[in-house]
Scaffold this motif. Sequence first.
Motif, PDB file in Angstrom:
ATOM      1  N   MET A   1     -12.880  67.375  12.200  1.00  0.00           N
ATOM      2  CA  MET A   1     -11.462  67.027  11.919  1.00  0.00           C
ATOM      3  C   MET A   1     -11.456  65.452  11.612  1.00  0.00           C
ATOM      4  N   ASN A   2     -11.053  64.912  10.342  1.00  0.00           N
ATOM      5  CA  ASN A   2     -10.898  63.559  10.162  1.00  0.00           C
ATOM      6  C   ASN A   2      -9.392  63.119  10.121  1.00  0.00           C
ATOM      7  N   THR A   3      -9.244  61.939   9.979  1.00  0.00           N
ATOM      8  CA  THR A   3      -7.755  61.322   9.828  1.00  0.00           C
ATOM      9  C   THR A   3      -7.045  61.536   8.712  1.00  0.00           C
ATOM     10  N   THR A   4      -7.651  61.892   7.509  1.00  0.00           N
ATOM     11  CA  THR A   4      -7.308  62.543   6.440  1.00  0.00           C
ATOM     12  C   THR A   4      -6.640  63.852   6.518  1.00  0.00           C
ATOM     13  N   GLN A   5      -7.567  64.516   6.966  1.00  0.00           N
ATOM     14  CA  GLN A   5      -7.149  65.854   7.337  1.00  0.00           C
ATOM     15  C   GLN A   5      -6.041  66.166   8.182  1.00  0.00           C
ATOM     16  N   VAL A   6      -5.889  65.286   9.214  1.00  0.00           N
ATOM     17  CA  VAL A   6      -4.843  65.529  10.276  1.00  0.00           C
ATOM     18  C   VAL A   6      -3.595  64.932   9.516  1.00  0.00           C
ATOM     19  N   LYS A   7      -3.427  63.722   8.787  1.00  0.00           N
ATOM     20  CA  LYS A   7      -2.297  63.392   8.087  1.00  0.00           C
ATOM     21  C   LYS A   7      -1.606  64.470   7.199  1.00  0.00           C
ATOM     22  N   CYS A   8      -2.669  65.006   6.650  1.00  0.00           N
ATOM     23  CA  CYS A   8      -2.419  65.960   5.530  1.00  0.00           C
ATOM     24  C   CYS A   8      -1.562  67.132   6.321  1.00  0.00           C
ATOM     25  N   PHE A   9      -2.458  67.753   7.370  1.00  0.00           N
ATOM     26  CA  PHE A   9      -2.059  68.928   8.189  1.00  0.00           C
ATOM     27  C   PHE A   9      -0.520  68.701   8.563  1.00  0.00           C
ATOM     28  N   LEU A  10      -0.318  67.489   9.277  1.00  0.00           N
ATOM     29  CA  LEU A  10       1.038  67.014  10.026  1.00  0.00           C
ATOM     30  C   LEU A  10       1.945  67.028   8.912  1.00  0.00           C
ATOM     31  N   GLY A  69       0.459  66.384  16.791  1.00  0.00           N
ATOM     32  CA  GLY A  69       1.518  65.841  16.694  1.00  0.00           C
ATOM     33  C   GLY A  69       1.690  64.477  18.072  1.00  0.00           C
ATOM     34  N   GLY A  70       1.695  65.025  19.104  1.00  0.00           N
ATOM     35  CA  GLY A  70       1.452  63.942  20.030  1.00  0.00           C
ATOM     36  C   GLY A  70       0.075  63.167  20.196  1.00  0.00           C
ATOM     37  N   GLN A  75      -2.025  57.962  18.902  1.00  0.00           N
ATOM     38  CA  GLN A  75      -3.115  57.067  18.227  1.00  0.00           C
ATOM     39  C   GLN A  75      -2.526  55.687  17.620  1.00  0.00           C
ATOM     40  N   GLN A  76      -1.308  56.253  16.868  1.00  0.00           N
ATOM     41  CA  GLN A  76      -0.503  55.225  16.117  1.00  0.00           C
ATOM     42  C   GLN A  76       0.191  54.034  17.234  1.00  0.00           C
ATOM     43  N   GLN A  77       0.438  54.505  18.161  1.00  0.00           N
ATOM     44  CA  GLN A  77       1.116  53.406  19.181  1.00  0.00           C
ATOM     45  C   GLN A  77      -0.238  52.658  19.736  1.00  0.00           C
ATOM     46  N   LYS A  81      -0.619  48.521  19.321  1.00  0.00           N
ATOM     47  CA  LYS A  81      -0.774  47.610  20.644  1.00  0.00           C
ATOM     48  C   LYS A  81      -2.105  46.666  20.126  1.00  0.00           C
ATOM     49  N   VAL A  82      -2.970  47.383  19.912  1.00  0.00           N
ATOM     50  CA  VAL A  82      -4.632  46.811  19.665  1.00  0.00           C
ATOM     51  C   VAL A  82      -4.175  45.541  18.371  1.00  0.00           C
ATOM     52  N   GLN A  83      -3.487  45.649  17.734  1.00  0.00           N
ATOM     53  CA  GLN A  83      -3.394  44.875  16.565  1.00  0.00           C
ATOM     54  C   GLN A  83      -2.373  43.767  17.009  1.00  0.00           C
ATOM     55  N   THR A  84      -1.667  43.781  18.022  1.00  0.00           N
ATOM     56  CA  THR A  84      -0.798  42.793  18.477  1.00  0.00           C
ATOM     57  C   THR A  84      -1.444  41.819  19.484  1.00  0.00           C
ATOM     58  N   LEU A  85      -2.616  41.973  19.862  1.00  0.00           N
ATOM     59  CA  LEU A  85      -3.425  41.448  20.806  1.00  0.00           C
ATOM     60  C   LEU A  85      -4.064  40.207  19.991  1.00  0.00           C
TER      61      LEU A  85
END
Length: 85
Positions: A1-10, A69-70, A75-77, A81-85
Amino acid sequence: MNTTQVKCFLALAETLNFTKAAARLYMSQPGLSRQISSLEQELNTQLFIRGQKGVSMTPAGALLARELGGIHDAQQQLIKKVQTL
């Protein structure tokens, strides 16, 4: 399961409409359909029931939507966080 599939599924789980989900993701409806079919094949289970009156989730799809969903939100949070370091 890749991120594209997850986004599409959700997106499809939220809208229960292939056209609306595809538009939300800025992709074609056939492309979304291929991603969902690929995910169903990978998991070896049907996630959505496609009928003349629209789309509905199977029990497996509903479970996956709740759990993913959770995970997707966490993952998005984490990414923020990583991007603000």
